[in-house]
Design a protein around this motif. Structure first.
Motif, PDB file in Angstrom:
ATOM      1  N   ARG A  28      -9.666   2.741  -0.128  1.00 44.19           N
ATOM      2  CA  ARG A  28      -9.603   1.972  -1.385  1.00 44.19           C
ATOM      3  C   ARG A  28     -10.339   0.634  -1.257  1.00 44.19           C
ATOM      4  NH1 ARG A  28      -6.619  -2.119  -2.312  1.00 44.19           N
ATOM      5  NH2 ARG A  28      -5.026  -1.664  -0.737  1.00 44.19           N
ATOM      6  N   LEU A 109      -9.906  -2.402  -7.226  1.00 43.21           N
ATOM      7  CA  LEU A 109      -9.693  -1.529  -6.063  1.00 43.21           C
ATOM      8  C   LEU A 109      -9.582  -2.363  -4.795  1.00 43.21           C
ATOM      9  CD1 LEU A 109     -12.113   1.497  -6.714  1.00 43.21           C
ATOM     10  CD2 LEU A 109      -9.625   1.527  -6.702  1.00 43.21           C
ATOM     11  N   GLY A 112      -6.254  -3.853  -4.957  1.00 40.81           N
ATOM     12  CA  GLY A 112      -5.161  -2.890  -5.090  1.00 40.81           C
ATOM     13  C   GLY A 112      -4.379  -3.087  -6.363  1.00 40.81           C
ATOM     14  N   CYS A 115      -4.440   0.529  -9.237  1.00 49.19           N
ATOM     15  CA  CYS A 115      -5.259   1.373  -8.344  1.00 49.19           C
ATOM     16  C   CYS A 115      -5.785   2.648  -9.009  1.00 49.19           C
ATOM     17  CB  CYS A 115      -4.467   1.761  -7.112  1.00 49.19           C
ATOM     18  SG  CYS A 115      -4.181   0.390  -6.021  1.00 49.19           S
ATOM     19  N   PRO A 157      -0.611   4.277  -5.425  1.00 47.20           N
ATOM     20  CA  PRO A 157      -1.176   3.215  -4.601  1.00 47.20           C
ATOM     21  C   PRO A 157      -0.664   3.287  -3.162  1.00 47.20           C
ATOM     22  CG  PRO A 157       0.663   2.357  -5.855  1.00 47.20           C
ATOM     23  CD  PRO A 157       0.542   3.802  -6.224  1.00 47.20           C
ATOM     24  N   SER A 161      -1.497  -2.338  -1.222  1.00 49.38           N
ATOM     25  CA  SER A 161      -2.058  -2.732  -2.520  1.00 49.38           C
ATOM     26  C   SER A 161      -1.143  -3.734  -3.224  1.00 49.38           C
ATOM     27  CB  SER A 161      -2.241  -1.491  -3.401  1.00 49.38           C
ATOM     28  OG  SER A 161      -0.994  -0.900  -3.644  1.00 49.38           O
TER      29      SER A 161
END
Lengths: 319, 203
Positions: A28, A109, A112, A115, A157, A161
């Motif tokens: 991510r 992203l 986070g 997401c 997520p 995040s």
């Protein structure tokens, strides 16, 4: 029958190994950075690259017509432009908004935040740009789409995040996390095996000619040929090493003794591609995908962690 | 267990399609005689390429929903093409030189350009594509668009001659002997911009 069952169980164990979500956090954050850098790199040329016939470099409509030949369902920027047209927004504004949304999705992203929607928006907008500018696309676009496709489908997520910190989400199924990581790992094995095989079939990779050609042709000629010529005896060794590294990836990356060495070598290769050939986006996305797939310290779960996850899920599944 | 089976089935189909794309790419290289394999393999490779292509539905009619479905899925997953970058050999690169003819008889030279390095890489990628046989039908249209993009900065230009060619890079030994890259024109197009007519000639 027993043999078949045993085989099926082995396959399931292979496809669904319990994993933490550290790899997902790496994917991510890495792809968030990639998307943001991609958008920033193209900032000054975005509208020029994707404008319609007569106002840009090449026509966006031409790229979209080629894409539509394969299928009309493939997302493209033309959809957004048409949508904007219906509500009275001009093409230039729509393209600028699309660029801003892509940058925002990348930043979300990275942090986070939101997401899943951010991953879907980043995948969609990047795919639109890659397909509309099909004539101008290159390898990095494919790998970005691959990464964003898997990220969008993975159980977001992750624990690192902001989403998780703001809204305490339940821990994700470790086996599902393991499945998506396995899919990414297998995909990279395909990439390097076929890439390595194709290189092995070319004479130029065995005598260093291809390395010379790739590093002396614009726009990859960052190192002067006069400097490069000093290392001419090293070129065949490096060329063969690249072939073996890529072809051997599918076998050696899985083994405990060789896995970390192979990963370091592959990462080194991509860092070198980035620095010596100026292919920064391509290098970054490959490094991110490799780190997420086979990165250190998240190859297997510690016993304590596994037990904790097991306890949580046993509790959840108990009526 | 049911969900696991669905995931496993999806992974099976997904990697089957990716394998077909990759195998078709390798067979295509062999069939085109671009590899170190003996030419005896070419016909087998062509058959293999066709078989892999038919798995991807490319032998079906363009409007076939199965073909379109597979194409859409592969594009969405970023797996519509194989991974044969810089393979089996690194191709030569190409250049587009534009001769700008002004009303007063002046002649200047220019090339299509973009602002950033990332976009420049894409422009080079486009020029390399134009040399491929598969892009032959699009060549003139794309060159015209590129010429037009330059004309927008030089509105008083009367005619543009676009010369597209390959750049021959010297090998290591040739470079050591002082040889440098040379430009080999492949074809040229003349675009007359004032009266909106264009003529093209191929060399």
């Amino acid at each position: 029958m027993t043999w078949l069952r045993r085989w099926w169980k082995r396959l399931m164990d292979f496809l669904f190994p319990p994993e933490t979500d550290k790899w997902l956090a790496v994917l991510r954050i890495g792809l968030g950075l990639q998307v943001a850098v991609y958008a920033l790199f193209l900032k000054s040329d975005w509208n020029y690259l994707f404008a319609r016939t007569g106002s840009g470099l090449v026509s966006r409509e031409l790229g979209e017509a080629i894409t539509s030949f394969d299928s009309r369902l493939i997302p493209k920027l033309g959809w957004l432009v048409a949508l904007g047209g219906h509500i009275g927004i001009g093409e230039e504004t729509v393209l600028s908004v699309a660029w801003a949304c892509l940058l925002c999705a990348g930043c979300c992203l990275l942090l986070g935040l939101f997401c899943r929607p951010a991953a879907i928006i980043a995948w969609f907008l990047h795919l639109c740009a890659a397909e509309s500018g099909g004539l101008l696309a290159y390898g990095a676009d494919n790998f970005m789409t691959i990464g964003l496709f898997y990220l969008m489908l993975s159980p977001l997520p992750d624990r690192y995040s902001l989403d998780h910190r703001l809204v305490k989400t339940k821990p994700k199924d470790p086996q599902l996390l393991g499945f998506w990581r396995r899919v990414l790992q297998l995909h990279l094995c395909f990439v390097y095996f076929f890439g390595g095989l194709a290189k092995c079939l070319g004479s130029g990779w065995w005598d260093g000619t291809n390395l010379w050609r790739s590093m002396t042709r614009p726009p990859f000629n960052i190192i002067s040929p006069d400097v490069l010529i000093r290392f001419k005896y090293l070129l065949p060794i490096l060329g063969i090493s690249i072939c073996l590294l890529e072809l051997g990836y599918v076998f050696f990356i899985w083994m405990k003794k060789t896995g970390s060495v192979w990963l370091v070598c592959i990462l080194g290769m991509h860092v070198a591609i980035g620095l010596t050939m100026g292919m920064y986006l391509f290098a970054l996305v490959m490094i991110v995908l490799n780190l997420a797939a086979f990165g250190p310290d998240f190859g297997s779960l510690s016993l304590a962690y596994r037990q904790r996850f097991h306890a949580v899920f046993t509790k959840q599944l108990t009526p | 267990m049911g969900a696991k089976r669905i995931y496993a089935a999806w992974a099976g189909v997904h990697f089957f399609l990716i394998a077909a794309v990759c195998v078709a790419g390798i067979f295509s290289l062999v069939a085109d005689g671009l590899t170190i394999l003996p030419s005896a393999f070419d016909s087998y490779a062509r058959k293999g390429e066709l078989a892999a292509a038919s798995v991807l539905g490319k032998e079906m009619a363009a409007s076939n929903p199965v073909r379109r479905g597979i194409a859409t899925y592969l594009d969405a997953a970023g797996s519509q093409s194989g991974y044969t970058f810089f393979a089996p050999n690194v191709p030569g690169y190409h250049r587009l030189i534009l001769e700008l003819y002004y009303h007063d008889g002046r002649v200047e030279y220019d090339s299509p350009h973009v602002s950033g390095g990332a976009a420049a890489l894409r422009l080079d990628s486009l020029l390399d594509r134009l040399a491929e046989p598969g892009y032959e039908p699009l060549r003139e249209v794309v060159v015209k668009m590129l010429a037009f993009s330059v004309w927008q900065e030089h509105r008083d230009v009367e005619k543009i001659r676009a010369i597209f060619g390959s750049v021959n890079q010297p090998g290591i030994r040739d470079f050591e002997h002082g040889k440098r890259e040379s430009f080999q024109p492949l074809f040229s197009f003349d675009f007359s911009l004032r009266n909106k007519e264009n003529q093209s000639t191929t060399r």
